[in-house]
Design a protein around this motif. Structure first.
Motif, short mmCIF file in Angstrom:
data_model
loop_
_atom_site.label_atom_id
_atom_site.label_comp_id
_atom_site.label_asym_id
_atom_site.label_seq_id
_atom_site.Cartn_x
_atom_site.Cartn_y
_atom_site.Cartn_z
N ASN A 64 7.60 5.23 -6.14
CA ASN A 64 6.27 5.58 -5.63
C ASN A 64 5.38 4.34 -5.55
O ASN A 64 4.58 4.19 -4.62
CB ASN A 64 5.62 6.63 -6.52
N ARG A 65 5.53 3.45 -6.53
CA ARG A 65 4.72 2.24 -6.54
C ARG A 65 5.09 1.33 -5.37
O ARG A 65 4.21 0.76 -4.72
CB ARG A 65 4.92 1.50 -7.86
N ILE A 66 6.38 1.19 -5.11
CA ILE A 66 6.82 0.37 -3.97
C ILE A 66 6.32 0.96 -2.67
O ILE A 66 5.85 0.24 -1.77
CB ILE A 66 8.36 0.27 -3.97
N GLU A 67 6.41 2.28 -2.55
CA GLU A 67 5.93 2.95 -1.33
C GLU A 67 4.42 2.79 -1.18
O GLU A 67 3.92 2.64 -0.06
CB GLU A 67 6.33 4.43 -1.37
N MET A 68 3.69 2.83 -2.31
CA MET A 68 2.25 2.65 -2.25
C MET A 68 1.90 1.26 -1.74
O MET A 68 0.99 1.09 -0.90
CB MET A 68 1.64 2.86 -3.64
N GLU A 69 2.62 0.24 -2.21
CA GLU A 69 2.37 -1.12 -1.75
C GLU A 69 2.57 -1.23 -0.24
O GLU A 69 1.74 -1.80 0.48
CB GLU A 69 3.30 -2.11 -2.46
N ALA A 70 3.67 -0.66 0.25
CA ALA A 70 3.94 -0.70 1.70
C ALA A 70 2.86 0.06 2.47
O ALA A 70 2.43 -0.38 3.56
CB ALA A 70 5.32 -0.11 1.98
N ALA A 71 2.41 1.18 1.92
CA ALA A 71 1.39 1.99 2.60
C ALA A 71 0.05 1.26 2.66
O ALA A 71 -0.68 1.35 3.65
CB ALA A 71 1.22 3.33 1.88
N ILE A 72 -0.28 0.51 1.60
CA ILE A 72 -1.53 -0.26 1.61
C ILE A 72 -1.48 -1.33 2.70
O ILE A 72 -2.45 -1.53 3.43
CB ILE A 72 -1.78 -0.91 0.23
N ASN A 90 -9.42 4.42 -7.34
CA ASN A 90 -8.58 4.41 -8.54
C ASN A 90 -7.12 4.70 -8.24
O ASN A 90 -6.23 4.37 -9.03
CB ASN A 90 -9.09 5.42 -9.57
N ASP A 91 -6.86 5.32 -7.08
CA ASP A 91 -5.49 5.67 -6.73
C ASP A 91 -4.71 4.52 -6.11
O ASP A 91 -3.48 4.57 -6.04
CB ASP A 91 -5.48 6.85 -5.75
N PHE A 92 -5.43 3.48 -5.65
CA PHE A 92 -4.69 2.40 -4.97
C PHE A 92 -5.11 0.98 -5.36
O PHE A 92 -4.33 0.05 -5.20
CB PHE A 92 -4.79 2.55 -3.45
N ILE A 93 -6.32 0.81 -5.89
CA ILE A 93 -6.77 -0.54 -6.24
C ILE A 93 -5.90 -1.19 -7.33
O ILE A 93 -5.57 -2.38 -7.24
CB ILE A 93 -8.25 -0.53 -6.68
N PRO A 94 -5.47 -0.46 -8.40
CA PRO A 94 -4.60 -1.12 -9.40
C PRO A 94 -3.33 -1.70 -8.79
O PRO A 94 -2.91 -2.81 -9.14
CB PRO A 94 -4.28 0.02 -10.38
N VAL A 95 -2.69 -0.96 -7.86
CA VAL A 95 -1.48 -1.48 -7.21
C VAL A 95 -1.84 -2.69 -6.35
O VAL A 95 -1.09 -3.69 -6.30
CB VAL A 95 -0.81 -0.39 -6.36
N ALA A 96 -2.98 -2.63 -5.67
CA ALA A 96 -3.40 -3.75 -4.84
C ALA A 96 -3.62 -5.01 -5.68
O ALA A 96 -3.26 -6.12 -5.26
CB ALA A 96 -4.68 -3.39 -4.08
#
Length: 557
Positions: free
Chosen positions: A298-306, A350-356
């Motif tokens: 999910n984290r990898i997918e989140m990075e690609a989605a960002i 909060n749902d995407f800034i930590p991954v960013a």
């Protein structure tokens, strides 16, 4: 004794030093040793804590030698010289030793810190616990380090991640290019793995092309970050004796206490996960627990989605009004990013800034936010609306970037916005660390003409004396203090103190999280100039905020 809250930090600092170190209290009782000490002398930290350095006595020095040493420490607070020390094995080690006293404000000794250079340690005990080819800890020392990591995290409620790292198809290197090339490649791999470590981590060569890393982690993301860093590092080509060698690696990961309670359990489970990673084609990491693999995926997918979201302009800014407590006029706004993802829906930061932040994408996001906030504010001004200051949150990695000041200047210049209408919000923790760099950069921001505010004030490390060193214009009281004003006298007193301190420093004070009339009345009565919160308005899209700004104030009742 060193306070428990600082245990982890002290250990990390000591373990970044390659030389053996001992820290004793003012009475000479050992309170800390580092890993280099354990490696060189064979004693584990638990075995020496509470004892004195006499356990290292080799009997090669008479009592006059030690009397002179102590007299020097008492008179000068410092001693330097040669000492023969004895390792746990009985081996005698010749050391160059420096001892320094650390004093308190009254001049009394808090600690003695000893640092030793051990001569010819390769011929003594140190080599017995290290791999002769790479110089890394061997399997036996690694297991000991892993056990120590497990003991350490139990005190601070963290986890241990064990990474088993295997080179994919390494046998083809040995078969095709020869064992000399294979050995040199392993040396270079070990150096790259060492470069991926943090101060509290351990990396070892445990067998053949198999390496292991023990990490103390606060969350699964810490382990994922290191695993991804390792894979990327290994993928970068190697130059070995004139040969260009390209390889990949596979990683198996097990977690304490989720997967196992002992070091041996973690090793078995990480080995199993490594087997599955290789079986699935290699060049990947795999957790032993399947739900961890889902989280990592999910984290990898989140990075690609960002990344895709940035390219497709899926991010938008909402604006929450800042209101003058006395007149209820709109005097400013905070720009808050939102993500309108076609696949994931409407997402708060909060749902995407930590991954960013972890993946380095925060720089791109931050630059866009600066530019968009400046563009929108200038558009409101050009439409004849009241001129207000718009605040933008700045993440720590963004602030530390070398081009941060250029990003601020570009946002202003590209939109022809006067700097006085842009405010940058930073959190307290960003004031710590490289203070000279921080002060210099903050002054550059103020020299441009932008305002600076400390967000979430009261939750971090700042003190009155510390704040005076920084060119801050505004303090924002954290919402945690505001929400319990009515029921918690301590929160009310803290809020009063922050307001009073701000007035004494001639700083504007903003209270965020004001949600009801009781909050507003308290803040007005205690001299808070500006409030922000749902009592007046939730964050609004740009067009809705513009309509509110056109009215100019938000009246209740």
């Amino acid at each position: 004794m060193i306070p428990n809250s600082q245990d982890n930090l002290v250990d990390i600092i000591l373990n970044t030093v390659d030389d053996p170190m001992i820290v004793t209290d003012g009475h000479g009782v050992i309170v800390r040793v580092n890993r280099a000490f354990e490696d060189s002398f064979g004693w584990r930290a638990e075995e020496v804590k509470g004892k004195t350095p006499k356990i290292l006595n080799s009997a090669k020095h008479d009592s006059a030698f030690f009397e002179e040493l102590w007299q020097s420490l008492k008179a000068d607070g410092f001693w330097e010289g040669h000492i023969w020390n004895r390792a746990k094995s009985g081996d005698e080690l010749n050391t160059d030793c420096r001892i320094k006293a650390q004093l308190d404000d009254n001049g009394d000794v808090l600690y003695f810190v000893s640092r030793m250079k051990v001569e010819e340690i390769e011929e003594s005990t140190g080599i017995r616990n290290h791999d002769q080819l790479t110089g890394l800890p061997d399997q036996h020392l690694f297991l000991d380090r892993l056990e120590q990591a497990i003991i350490a995290v139990k005190r601070v409620d963290k986890s241990v991640a064990l990474l088993h790292i295997g080179i994919d198809h390494f046998s083809t290197i040995n078969d095709g290019l020869g064992y000399d090339i294979g050995d040199e490649l392993l040396k270079q791999v070990s150096q790259r793995l060492h470069d991926c470590m943090r101060g509290s981590d351990t990396v070892a060569r445990v067998a053949g092309d198999l390496f292991s890393m023990a990490l103390q982690v606060a969350s699964i993301d810490d382990g994922v970050i290191v695993a991804e860093k390792v894979l990327k590092s290994i993928q970068t080509g190697f130059k070995v004796n004139g040969n260009n060698v390209n390889i990949t690696a596979s990683i198996g990961i097990s977690l304490f206490p989720k997967d196992g309670e002992t070091a041996s359990d973690l090793v078995k489970l990480a080995d199993s996960a490594l087997h599955h990673a290789k079986k699935n084609g290699g060049n990947a990491y795999k957790f032993y627990a399947e739900d961890m693999n889902i989280k990592a995926k999910n984290r990898i997918e989140m990075e690609a989605a960002i990344r895709k979201g940035l390219e497709n302009r899926e991010f938008v800014l909402y604006y929450q009004p800042k209101v003058a407590a006395g007149t209820e006029e709109i005097v400013g706004a905070e720009a808050l990013i939102r993500w309108q993802s076609p696949e994931r829906g409407f997402m708060p930061p909060n749902d995407f800034i930590p991954v960013a932040e972890e993946t380095g994408l925060i720089g791109d996001i931050g630059s866009w936010v600066l530019g968009e906030a400046a563009r929108q504010n200038k558009a409101w001004q050009d439409a004849g609306l009241k001129k207000i200051r718009v605040a933008v949150n700045v993440a720590a990695p963004q602030f530390k970037a070398p081009d941060f000041i250029d990003c601020v200047l570009n946002a202003l210049d590209n939109n022809d916005l006067d700097a006085q209408w842009l405010e940058l919000e930073i959190v307290e923790s960003m004031l710590m660390g490289n203070t000279d760099m921080t002060i210099k950069k903050l002054h550059e921001v103020r020299d441009i003409g932008c305002h600076l505010s400390i967000d979430d004030f009261g939750t971090g490390y700042s003190s009155l004396s510390y704040l005076t060193r920084f060119p801050i214009t505004t303090l924002k009281i954290d919402r945690a203090f505001i929400k319990d004003l009515e029921s918690d006298k301590t929160m009310a007193e803290i809020s009063r103190a922050i307001i009073g301190m701000s007035q004494g420093l001639e700083l504007e004070v903003v209270a965020e999280g004001a949600e009801n009339l009781a909050h507003i009345d308290f803040l007005r009565e205690n001299g808070c100039q500006t409030v922000q919160g749902f009592y007046y308005s939730k964050p609004l899209p740009a067009d809705e905020f513009a309509a509110l700004l056109k009215i100019g104030s938000i009246k209740h009742g």
